[in-house]
Design a protein around this motif. Structure first.
Motif, short mmCIF file in Angstrom:
data_model
loop_
_atom_site.label_atom_id
_atom_site.label_comp_id
_atom_site.label_asym_id
_atom_site.label_seq_id
_atom_site.Cartn_x
_atom_site.Cartn_y
_atom_site.Cartn_z
N UNK A 97 2.76 -48.72 -35.17
CA UNK A 97 2.20 -50.05 -34.96
C UNK A 97 1.72 -50.64 -36.29
N UNK A 98 1.06 -49.83 -37.13
CA UNK A 98 0.61 -50.30 -38.44
C UNK A 98 1.79 -50.74 -39.29
N UNK A 99 2.85 -49.96 -39.26
CA UNK A 99 4.05 -50.32 -40.03
C UNK A 99 4.63 -51.64 -39.53
N UNK A 100 4.67 -51.83 -38.24
CA UNK A 100 5.25 -53.05 -37.67
C UNK A 100 4.38 -54.26 -37.97
N UNK A 101 3.07 -54.10 -37.92
CA UNK A 101 2.17 -55.24 -38.11
C UNK A 101 1.95 -55.54 -39.60
N UNK A 102 1.68 -54.53 -40.39
CA UNK A 102 1.31 -54.75 -41.78
C UNK A 102 2.43 -54.49 -42.77
N UNK A 103 3.50 -53.95 -42.32
CA UNK A 103 4.64 -53.69 -43.19
C UNK A 103 4.58 -52.29 -43.76
N UNK A 104 5.70 -51.88 -44.32
CA UNK A 104 5.83 -50.53 -44.86
C UNK A 104 4.90 -50.32 -46.05
N UNK A 105 4.63 -51.35 -46.81
CA UNK A 105 3.78 -51.23 -47.99
C UNK A 105 2.38 -50.73 -47.62
#
Length: 100
Positions: free
Chosen positions: A86-94
């Protein structure tokens, strides 16, 4: 459970009046002896089942307490993995990479 009205002793000590054309007293006594034996066996089985029921209730309660006290690590892992995705999807891979 309904209340038991007679004990084996009550059956044994029951005295019937005799009549002119009554039943054979010896046959009645033999039949009552059989009833007493069955009655006693039934009472023993009821007691055994009550004890077994109590044992199973205690075992069940102990298992419920044990299960609720132990967290499931698989569930925790799944939750953490989903949160990471979910963090990757919302905030991006960075953002996810900077957290590692």
């Amino acid at each position: 459970m309904s209340r038991v009205q007679l004990s084996g002793k009550d059956i044994l000590e029951k005295d019937f009046k005799t009549a002119m054309r009554g039943y054979n007293q010896e046959e009645v006594d033999e039949f009552l002896d059989t009833i007493i034996q069955d009655y006693d066996a039934l009472n023993q089985e009821v007691e055994r089942l009550q004890q077994e029921n109590e044992r199973l209730r205690k075992t069940s309660a102990e298992q419920t307490r044990t299960r609720s006290a132990q967290p499931n690590p698989q569930v925790n892992y799944d939750v953490l993995k989903r949160l990471s995705n979910l963090e990757k999807a919302v905030f991006g891979k960075k953002f996810a990479d900077s957290e590692s």
